[in-house]
Design a protein around this motif. Sequence first.
Motif, PDB file in Angstrom:
ATOM      1  N   LYS A   1       0.827  -1.213   0.000  1.00  0.00           N
ATOM      2  CA  LYS A   1       0.000   0.000   0.000  1.00  0.00           C
ATOM      3  C   LYS A   1       0.858   1.258   0.000  1.00  0.00           C
ATOM      4  CE  LYS A   1      -3.959  -1.945   2.436  1.00  0.00           C
ATOM      5  NZ  LYS A   1      -4.727  -1.886   3.694  1.00  0.00           N
ATOM      6  N   ALA A   2       2.019   1.188   0.655  1.00  0.00           N
ATOM      7  CA  ALA A   2       2.914   2.342   0.749  1.00  0.00           C
ATOM      8  C   ALA A   2       3.841   2.471  -0.455  1.00  0.00           C
ATOM      9  CB  ALA A   2       3.744   2.245   2.027  1.00  0.00           C
ATOM     10  N   SER A   3       3.847   1.481  -1.313  1.00  0.00           N
ATOM     11  CA  SER A   3       4.745   1.483  -2.468  1.00  0.00           C
ATOM     12  C   SER A   3       4.388   2.598  -3.445  1.00  0.00           C
ATOM     13  CB  SER A   3       4.656   0.128  -3.190  1.00  0.00           C
ATOM     14  OG  SER A   3       5.371   0.174  -4.390  1.00  0.00           O
ATOM     15  N   PRO A   4       5.399   3.309  -3.953  1.00  0.00           N
ATOM     16  CA  PRO A   4       5.108   4.379  -4.913  1.00  0.00           C
ATOM     17  C   PRO A   4       4.476   3.854  -6.205  1.00  0.00           C
ATOM     18  CG  PRO A   4       7.492   4.131  -4.581  1.00  0.00           C
ATOM     19  CD  PRO A   4       6.814   3.189  -3.651  1.00  0.00           C
ATOM     20  N   GLY A   5       4.659   2.592  -6.498  1.00  0.00           N
ATOM     21  CA  GLY A   5       4.088   2.008  -7.704  1.00  0.00           C
ATOM     22  C   GLY A   5       2.742   1.334  -7.460  1.00  0.00           C
ATOM     23  N   ARG A   6       2.142   1.551  -6.295  1.00  0.00           N
ATOM     24  CA  ARG A   6       0.864   0.918  -5.937  1.00  0.00           C
ATOM     25  C   ARG A   6      -0.195   1.217  -6.985  1.00  0.00           C
ATOM     26  NH1 ARG A   6      -3.187  -1.896  -4.642  1.00  0.00           N
ATOM     27  NH2 ARG A   6      -4.475  -1.453  -2.834  1.00  0.00           N
ATOM     28  N   ARG A   7      -0.871   0.187  -7.443  1.00  0.00           N
ATOM     29  CA  ARG A   7      -1.909   0.324  -8.467  1.00  0.00           C
ATOM     30  C   ARG A   7      -3.284   0.050  -7.863  1.00  0.00           C
ATOM     31  NH1 ARG A   7      -0.575   0.009 -13.884  1.00  0.00           N
ATOM     32  NH2 ARG A   7      -2.684   0.846 -14.001  1.00  0.00           N
TER      33      ARG A   7
ATOM     34  N   LEU B   1      -6.230  -0.736 -10.020  1.00  0.00           N
ATOM     35  CA  LEU B   1      -6.409  -2.079 -10.571  1.00  0.00           C
ATOM     36  C   LEU B   1      -6.795  -3.112  -9.521  1.00  0.00           C
ATOM     37  CD1 LEU B   1      -3.328  -2.277 -12.985  1.00  0.00           C
ATOM     38  CD2 LEU B   1      -5.693  -1.635 -13.535  1.00  0.00           C
ATOM     39  N   LEU B   2      -6.335  -2.924  -8.289  1.00  0.00           N
ATOM     40  CA  LEU B   2      -6.541  -3.925  -7.246  1.00  0.00           C
ATOM     41  C   LEU B   2      -6.775  -3.220  -5.924  1.00  0.00           C
ATOM     42  CD1 LEU B   2      -6.407  -7.070  -6.919  1.00  0.00           C
ATOM     43  CD2 LEU B   2      -4.053  -6.767  -6.189  1.00  0.00           C
ATOM     44  N   GLY B   3      -7.951  -3.403  -5.360  1.00  0.00           N
ATOM     45  CA  GLY B   3      -8.300  -2.768  -4.095  1.00  0.00           C
ATOM     46  C   GLY B   3      -7.573  -3.385  -2.918  1.00  0.00           C
TER      47      GLY B   3
ATOM     48  N   SER C   1       0.770 -18.932 -10.219  1.00  0.00           N
ATOM     49  CA  SER C   1       0.252 -18.933 -11.585  1.00  0.00           C
ATOM     50  C   SER C   1      -1.107 -18.226 -11.629  1.00  0.00           C
ATOM     51  CB  SER C   1       0.125 -20.366 -12.092  1.00  0.00           C
ATOM     52  OG  SER C   1      -0.380 -20.378 -13.406  1.00  0.00           O
ATOM     53  N   GLY C   2      -1.961 -18.533 -10.663  1.00  0.00           N
ATOM     54  CA  GLY C   2      -3.261 -17.879 -10.594  1.00  0.00           C
ATOM     55  C   GLY C   2      -3.150 -16.388 -10.333  1.00  0.00           C
ATOM     56  N   VAL C   3      -2.262 -16.007  -9.425  1.00  0.00           N
ATOM     57  CA  VAL C   3      -2.038 -14.590  -9.131  1.00  0.00           C
ATOM     58  C   VAL C   3      -1.523 -13.881 -10.384  1.00  0.00           C
ATOM     59  CG1 VAL C   3      -0.540 -12.988  -7.845  1.00  0.00           C
ATOM     60  CG2 VAL C   3      -1.725 -14.838  -6.643  1.00  0.00           C
ATOM     61  N   SER C   4      -0.596 -14.502 -11.070  1.00  0.00           N
ATOM     62  CA  SER C   4      -0.039 -13.898 -12.291  1.00  0.00           C
ATOM     63  C   SER C   4      -1.111 -13.712 -13.359  1.00  0.00           C
ATOM     64  CB  SER C   4       1.091 -14.766 -12.851  1.00  0.00           C
ATOM     65  OG  SER C   4       2.168 -14.797 -11.961  1.00  0.00           O
ATOM     66  N   ARG C   5      -1.923 -14.746 -13.580  1.00  0.00           N
ATOM     67  CA  ARG C   5      -3.005 -14.644 -14.572  1.00  0.00           C
ATOM     68  C   ARG C   5      -3.987 -13.539 -14.207  1.00  0.00           C
ATOM     69  NH1 ARG C   5      -2.802 -20.141 -14.389  1.00  0.00           N
ATOM     70  NH2 ARG C   5      -4.595 -20.240 -12.991  1.00  0.00           N
ATOM     71  N   GLU C   6      -4.392 -13.507 -12.932  1.00  0.00           N
ATOM     72  CA  GLU C   6      -5.358 -12.502 -12.487  1.00  0.00           C
ATOM     73  C   GLU C   6      -4.784 -11.092 -12.625  1.00  0.00           C
ATOM     74  OE1 GLU C   6      -8.687 -10.524 -10.954  1.00  0.00           O
ATOM     75  OE2 GLU C   6      -8.429 -12.438 -11.962  1.00  0.00           O
ATOM     76  N   ARG C   7      -3.541 -10.931 -12.217  1.00  0.00           N
ATOM     77  CA  ARG C   7      -2.931  -9.603 -12.322  1.00  0.00           C
ATOM     78  C   ARG C   7      -2.770  -9.172 -13.783  1.00  0.00           C
ATOM     79  NH1 ARG C   7       0.474  -7.069  -8.298  1.00  0.00           N
ATOM     80  NH2 ARG C   7      -0.571  -7.438  -6.331  1.00  0.00           N
ATOM     81  N   ALA C   8      -2.410 -10.092 -14.646  1.00  0.00           N
ATOM     82  CA  ALA C   8      -2.307  -9.761 -16.071  1.00  0.00           C
ATOM     83  C   ALA C   8      -3.681  -9.394 -16.628  1.00  0.00           C
ATOM     84  CB  ALA C   8      -1.712 -10.928 -16.854  1.00  0.00           C
TER      85      ALA C   8
ATOM     86  N   ILE D   1      -6.188  -8.018 -15.168  1.00  0.00           N
ATOM     87  CA  ILE D   1      -6.686  -6.710 -14.745  1.00  0.00           C
ATOM     88  C   ILE D   1      -5.748  -5.559 -15.111  1.00  0.00           C
ATOM     89  CG2 ILE D   1      -8.173  -7.641 -12.949  1.00  0.00           C
ATOM     90  CD1 ILE D   1      -6.090  -6.879 -10.864  1.00  0.00           C
ATOM     91  N   GLY D   2      -4.599  -5.874 -15.726  1.00  0.00           N
ATOM     92  CA  GLY D   2      -3.763  -4.806 -16.259  1.00  0.00           C
ATOM     93  C   GLY D   2      -2.385  -4.633 -15.670  1.00  0.00           C
ATOM     94  N   PHE D   3      -1.970  -5.491 -14.751  1.00  0.00           N
ATOM     95  CA  PHE D   3      -0.614  -5.395 -14.220  1.00  0.00           C
ATOM     96  C   PHE D   3       0.366  -5.938 -15.249  1.00  0.00           C
ATOM     97  CE2 PHE D   3      -2.844  -5.297 -10.152  1.00  0.00           C
ATOM     98  CZ  PHE D   3      -2.106  -4.381  -9.428  1.00  0.00           C
ATOM     99  N   SER D   4       1.539  -5.347 -15.305  1.00  0.00           N
ATOM    100  CA  SER D   4       2.594  -5.868 -16.171  1.00  0.00           C
ATOM    101  C   SER D   4       3.277  -7.051 -15.482  1.00  0.00           C
ATOM    102  CB  SER D   4       3.636  -4.776 -16.453  1.00  0.00           C
ATOM    103  OG  SER D   4       4.381  -4.486 -15.276  1.00  0.00           O
ATOM    104  N   ALA D   5       4.006  -7.811 -16.267  1.00  0.00           N
ATOM    105  CA  ALA D   5       4.764  -8.934 -15.702  1.00  0.00           C
ATOM    106  C   ALA D   5       5.775  -8.417 -14.674  1.00  0.00           C
ATOM    107  CB  ALA D   5       5.465  -9.709 -16.813  1.00  0.00           C
ATOM    108  N   ARG D   6       6.365  -7.284 -14.954  1.00  0.00           N
ATOM    109  CA  ARG D   6       7.334  -6.679 -14.031  1.00  0.00           C
ATOM    110  C   ARG D   6       6.672  -6.328 -12.699  1.00  0.00           C
ATOM    111  NH1 ARG D   6       8.913  -1.724 -12.263  1.00  0.00           N
ATOM    112  NH2 ARG D   6      11.129  -1.411 -11.894  1.00  0.00           N
ATOM    113  N   GLU D   7       5.499  -5.737 -12.753  1.00  0.00           N
ATOM    114  CA  GLU D   7       4.795  -5.375 -11.518  1.00  0.00           C
ATOM    115  C   GLU D   7       4.456  -6.610 -10.687  1.00  0.00           C
ATOM    116  OE1 GLU D   7       2.443  -1.296 -12.791  1.00  0.00           O
ATOM    117  OE2 GLU D   7       1.729  -3.225 -13.595  1.00  0.00           O
ATOM    118  N   THR D   8       4.051  -7.668 -11.350  1.00  0.00           N
ATOM    119  CA  THR D   8       3.730  -8.902 -10.636  1.00  0.00           C
ATOM    120  C   THR D   8       4.983  -9.526 -10.036  1.00  0.00           C
ATOM    121  OG1 THR D   8       1.775  -9.267 -11.984  1.00  0.00           O
ATOM    122  CG2 THR D   8       2.689 -11.202 -10.864  1.00  0.00           C
TER     123      THR D   8
END
Length: 133
Positions: free
Chosen positions: A28-34, A37-39, A78-85, A87-94
């Motif tokens: 939540k404190a990360s400057p790259g927090r999205r 895309l994800l509550g 794998s599930g987290v990666s698929r879900e994040r992709a 909803i719009g997260f990049s592979a780097r963000e994941t």
Amino acid sequence: MSPEQNHLAAVVARDEKQIVEEWTRLQKASPGRRSDLLGDEALAEQSRSVVAAFRQAIEKGGNDISSAGWTEMREVLSGVSRERARIGFSARETALYVLSLKQALLPALKAATSDPETLARETWQAGLLIDGL
């Protein structure tokens, strides 16, 4: 399972809730927090599932991340990666999300030992496991 792995598994099991809370707080404190895309609740739920799978993997599979004991962890990621992709997260963000678990583990590891060599060894071991994912 080596003594370090036993201890790491014990620390994660004992402090699982605090590790999840710390990891969520750091995200939540990360400057790259999205948060667009994800509550917060979804982030906390993802974090809980990853930490629970990590604990189980250490307990069952030790440090061999290719073993059957790590299957659930690989499936959760794998599930987290698929879900994040999806909803719009990049592979780097994941990847950064997963790797940041190391930072959340550190307070629990520090609290579990007063010996600097043991802390360094266990921190290194946890880092190797997470990096290998």
